[in-house]
Design an enzyme around this catalytic site. Structure first.
Site, PDB file in Angstrom:
ATOM      1  N   ARG A 105     -19.021 117.254  13.209  1.00 27.49           N
ATOM      2  CA  ARG A 105     -19.759 117.812  14.329  1.00 27.49           C
ATOM      3  C   ARG A 105     -18.849 118.674  15.197  1.00 27.49           C
ATOM      4  O   ARG A 105     -17.630 118.457  15.237  1.00 27.49           O
ATOM      5  CB  ARG A 105     -20.431 116.729  15.172  1.00 27.49           C
ATOM      6  CG  ARG A 105     -19.571 115.800  15.970  1.00 27.49           C
ATOM      7  CD  ARG A 105     -19.018 114.629  15.189  1.00 27.49           C
ATOM      8  NE  ARG A 105     -20.031 113.912  14.424  1.00 27.49           N
ATOM      9  CZ  ARG A 105     -20.710 112.874  14.889  1.00 27.49           C
ATOM     10  NH1 ARG A 105     -20.516 112.456  16.120  1.00 27.49           N
ATOM     11  NH2 ARG A 105     -21.560 112.242  14.116  1.00 27.49           N
ATOM     12  N   ASP A 108     -18.957 115.742  20.176  1.00 27.27           N
ATOM     13  CA  ASP A 108     -19.619 114.453  20.380  1.00 27.27           C
ATOM     14  C   ASP A 108     -19.166 113.923  21.735  1.00 27.27           C
ATOM     15  O   ASP A 108     -17.962 113.795  21.983  1.00 27.27           O
ATOM     16  CB  ASP A 108     -19.216 113.483  19.267  1.00 27.27           C
ATOM     17  CG  ASP A 108     -20.093 112.248  19.223  1.00 27.27           C
ATOM     18  OD1 ASP A 108     -21.211 112.292  19.754  1.00 27.27           O
ATOM     19  OD2 ASP A 108     -19.650 111.244  18.655  1.00 27.27           O
ATOM     20  N   ASP A 110     -19.808 110.630  23.931  1.00 28.94           N
ATOM     21  CA  ASP A 110     -20.387 109.289  23.948  1.00 28.94           C
ATOM     22  C   ASP A 110     -20.140 108.624  25.295  1.00 28.94           C
ATOM     23  O   ASP A 110     -18.999 108.559  25.761  1.00 28.94           O
ATOM     24  CB  ASP A 110     -19.764 108.413  22.852  1.00 28.94           C
ATOM     25  CG  ASP A 110     -20.389 108.648  21.494  1.00 28.94           C
ATOM     26  OD1 ASP A 110     -21.574 108.996  21.437  1.00 28.94           O
ATOM     27  OD2 ASP A 110     -19.682 108.484  20.487  1.00 28.94           O
TER      28      ASP A 110
END
Length: 204
Positions: A105, A108, A110
């Site tokens: 990706r 990201d 989180d």
């Protein structure tokens, strides 16, 4: 981001820890730019960013190594408004959530912990349920969080970090940002405001 800017705020600021990662299209640049964009979140102050770490991928091995980091943020955005703001940053970096787990990706972000909250909503669990398993999270998190930080339901940060294998996790550069940065509004509102319908989301 505009939606987050108009969200009713928490009465008391909370400390949030965010994991950053990328392994496509100049991943270091994506992570460093995303860290800078955290400085512009409304009703929030970015206090610290960890070193950048090069980490081996978890899951499919036929993908590039990751660049990972962690950030400490103080915010009055409620959890799901913050999640929506983080996902807006991801989209600006070309992130497409297609349901694939552990795949490559561009970015990201989180939400690892939000204060001491232990909560489950559609698309969002706090704390992130995989923190205790992931050296690429625990090692940078230890740069920006106290060793005695308790991760609800998982344990103390220093204990978890000591127990996890750290092969394939290597620090290689700091993130140069003028921190702390950002503003927290002074006016208080009732606690729990802004916890309406969750944004569409998926745990990584």
């Amino acid at each position: 981001m505009n939606d987050a800017a108009h969200t009713p705020l928490l009465a008391v600021p909370e400390t949030v820890y965010i994991g950053l990662g990328a392994n496509l299209d100049d991943p270091r640049a994506h992570v460093e730019r995303a860290a800078a964009e955290l400085m512009d979140l409304p009703a929030s102050r970015l206090e610290q960013v960890s070193w950048l770490y090069r980490t081996a991928p978890v899951g499919p091995a036929d993908q590039p190594d990751y660049i990972n980091a962690a950030a400490r943020l103080v915010t009055r955005l409620p959890p799901r408004a913050l999640l929506a703001a983080l996902q807006a940053i991801e989209r600006r970096h070309g992130r497409v959530r297609d349901g694939t787990r552990w795949g490559p990706r561009t970015l990201d972000l989180d939400m690892l912990l939000f204060g001491a909250r232990h909560a489950v909503w559609p698309g969002l669990r706090l704390p992130h349920p995989e923190i205790h398993r992931r050296a690429f999270v625990l090692v940078p998190l230890a740069d920006v969080a106290p060793a005695v930080l308790d991760i609800p339901g998982q344990g103390r940060l220093e204990t978890l970090r000591a127990a996890v294998p750290k092969d394939g996790v290597a620090a290689f550069a700091p993130v140069a940002l003028p921190l702390p940065a950002g503003e927290l509004p002074a006016a208080a509102v009732p606690a729990g405001a802004g916890d309406g319908q969750p944004p569409r989301a998926a745990l990584s």
